[in-house]
Design a protein around this motif. Structure first.
Motif, short mmCIF file in Angstrom:
data_model
loop_
_atom_site.label_atom_id
_atom_site.label_comp_id
_atom_site.label_asym_id
_atom_site.label_seq_id
_atom_site.Cartn_x
_atom_site.Cartn_y
_atom_site.Cartn_z
N THR A 273 0.85 -1.30 0.00
CA THR A 273 0.01 -0.19 0.00
C THR A 273 1.08 1.45 -0.11
OG1 THR A 273 -1.89 -1.24 1.04
CG2 THR A 273 -1.73 1.23 1.04
N ASP A 275 0.11 4.56 0.06
CA ASP A 275 -0.50 5.50 1.06
C ASP A 275 -0.84 4.76 2.11
OD1 ASP A 275 -1.16 7.78 2.26
OD2 ASP A 275 -3.00 8.31 0.89
N HIS A 277 -1.63 6.11 5.05
CA HIS A 277 -2.81 6.70 5.59
C HIS A 277 -4.02 5.96 5.12
CE1 HIS A 277 -0.37 9.60 7.40
NE2 HIS A 277 0.22 9.89 6.29
N ARG A 278 -4.09 5.27 4.04
CA ARG A 278 -5.46 4.76 3.61
C ARG A 278 -5.23 3.18 3.66
NH1 ARG A 278 -6.51 8.01 -2.15
NH2 ARG A 278 -6.80 9.87 -1.15
N GLY A 280 -6.75 1.15 5.96
CA GLY A 280 -7.91 0.53 6.22
C GLY A 280 -7.78 -0.48 7.30
#
Length: 498
Positions: A273, A275, A277-278, A280
């Motif tokens: 991933t 990013d 911050h995303r 999940g």
């Protein structure tokens, strides 16, 4: 008729009496079984158990535990805190800890080598002019010191050469430790996976224990000439006991494999991933992926390990029945058992890496095992450095937490009055501390192995220019260094650089 005698006797007996008796149709039935968990167990077992727990030693142990149970709970909490502190140290000071441990081992090995050579020289000088009794014994002692000094010297030299030639790989291990700390700090609930695994294994053990009790107490009741009811276990139930034992091994391996897959899937999701911050909920995604798509692959991988354990147990039974063979045969059996143990450890290592490949690509177990084998052979030095050095550092961490808890326990419990054996609560605290630290570091170890394979696959799939890397900047430096070393490598004779 005997079935009626048995069941009526069981219904009418007084379970509080040592030998319940009942008069049925002229028979005096003496039941030599007691009720445990509403099952009839042999009276010999219950009598032996009661005698063991009536010993004064166990009574004193019970009084010691009841006397300092608050201190034991406090030590449990301290062990959890020390385990979390160790994870934080690996997160922020991994390089310092790794190099400190390696240099400490280097200093100890050099010191032990110097001491052995000094003692050998001292013993040699004493024996040189000695003509008294036991001269042969003293000369053999000099030889022993010489052999020990030579072995220690060889180990020290090999260890120093490995440290020198694998210094870049050691830096990679430190970087992976740091990345594993980042991944765990991004999803801290992943540390709860060992608790879920422990609960699952406890449930499995309870069900299988009840099944074993049912099989052990199932049989054909017979009444002998003295009116005693005995049981004859049939062949079917004897075979079912072995199948139940194999099922226990398979289910425990399956539960542990599920934990490895969930941790690997969560770390793979975090690594790939861009990013963060995303991110999940990577743990929930990994768990859903396991249940929906890869439960069969995990079951098949754990089945292979269970079969290998069953084969080892079978050959151990064969070896036990062949104890009267000669010494060569005994050496052969030990060598064979050692080979089987090494092969089992290799299968565990390969299956664990296969779960990581399943989490990355989503293939079947066999295809993932083949890919992991290819990746392992292509990066054998990196994998060896990560496994050997990483496992050694984690073991040192476990022992450090355990020894710290032992010292803290001795300091806390020395003022408790009335203790019969102070080592009992200390031992309980140390065992819990080691298991607690092992649970946390098992997640950390799986995260490191997953990041290592993700790093290798990222290097193969991407080039950093048209296809950007997923790895962090700290790991990219190792790729750039390897490319730089490849550019400046010596050119073969007869060829010129472009």
């Amino acid at each position: 008729m005997y079935w009626r005698v048995f069941w009526v006797a069981r219904r009418e007996q007084n379970f509080n009496s040592a030998e319940p008796k009942v008069e049925i149709s002229g028979f005096r039935v003496r039941l030599h079984r007691k009720s445990t968990l509403r099952r009839c167990l042999p009276a010999q077992v219950t009598k032996a158990t009661s005698k063991i727990f009536q010993l004064a030693f166990f009574e004193e142990v019970g009084s010691d535990i009841s006397l300092c149970w608050k201190e034991i709970i406090l030590l449990f909490v301290i062990s959890i805190g020390l385990s979390l502190l160790l994870l934080l140290l690996f997160r922020f000071c991994a390089a310092i800890i790794i190099w400190a441990v390696l240099l400490g081992v280097t200093a100890v090995s050099i010191g032990v080598t110097i001491y052995l050579w000094y003692k050998w020289n001292e013993k040699k000088q004493k024996v040189k002019g000695y003509e008294g009794p036991n001269k042969d014994l003293k000369e053999r002692q000099v030889t022993y010191w010489l052999v020990a000094a030579i072995v220690s010297t060889i180990f020290t030299v090999i260890y120093l050469l490995v440290i020198v030639f694998m210094r870049n790989k050691i830096k990679l291990v430190a970087a992976l430790f740091k990345e594993a700390g980042k991944s765990i700090s991004a999803m801290p609930l992943i540390l709860l996976q060992p608790i879920e695994t422990f609960i699952s294994i406890a449930v499995v053990c309870c069900f299988l224990l009840m099944g074993f009790l049912c099989l052990q107490t199932s049989g054909k009741p017979l009444v002998d000439s003295k009116g005693r009811v005995t049981f004859q276990i049939e062949t079917f139930f004897q075979v079912m006991r072995w199948l139940l034992l194999f099922g226990f091994i398979w289910l425990t391996q399956f539960v542990m494999a599920c934990q490895n897959f969930v941790v690997a899937g969560a770390v793979v999701n975090w690594f790939f991933t861009r990013d963060k911050h995303r991110l999940g909920s990577p743990i929930s995604k990994s768990l859903c992926m396991l249940i929906c798509y890869h439960l069969g692959s995990v079951a098949f991988g754990s089945l292979i390990i269970a079969i290998m354990k069953a084969i080892r147990a079978l050959f151990r039974l064969i070896q036990k029945h062949m104890n009267n063979q000669n010494q060569r045969c005994d050496i052969f059996w030990k060598f064979f058992q050692c080979c089987l143990a090494c092969f089992e450890n290799y299968l565990k290592f390969l299956s664990k890496n296969a779960y990581i490949m399943i989490a990355i690509f989503g293939d079947s177990f066999c295809a993932s095992a083949r890919k992991s084998f290819g990746s392992l052979t292509a990066n054998i030095l990196k994998i060896a450095a990560v496994d050997c050095i990483g496992d050694f550092i984690l073991f040192i961490g476990k022992m450090g937490v355990t020894i710290s808890i032992a010292l803290i326990a001795l300091e806390i419990l020395k003022n408790v009055d009335g203790l019969n054996y102070i080592w009992i609560p200390v031992a309980i605290s140390c065992v819990f501390a080691f298991l607690c630290c092992h649970c946390f570091l098992s997640v950390y170890e799986m995260a490191i192995d997953t990041l290592m394979l993700c790093f290798c696959e990222d290097c193969q799939m991407n080039d950093g220019i048209t296809r950007p890397y997923f790895m962090s900047k700290s790991l990219m430096t190792f790729v750039e260094n390897s490319r730089r070393n490849a550019r400046i490598s010596p050119t073969p004779k007869g060829k010129e650089l472009d």
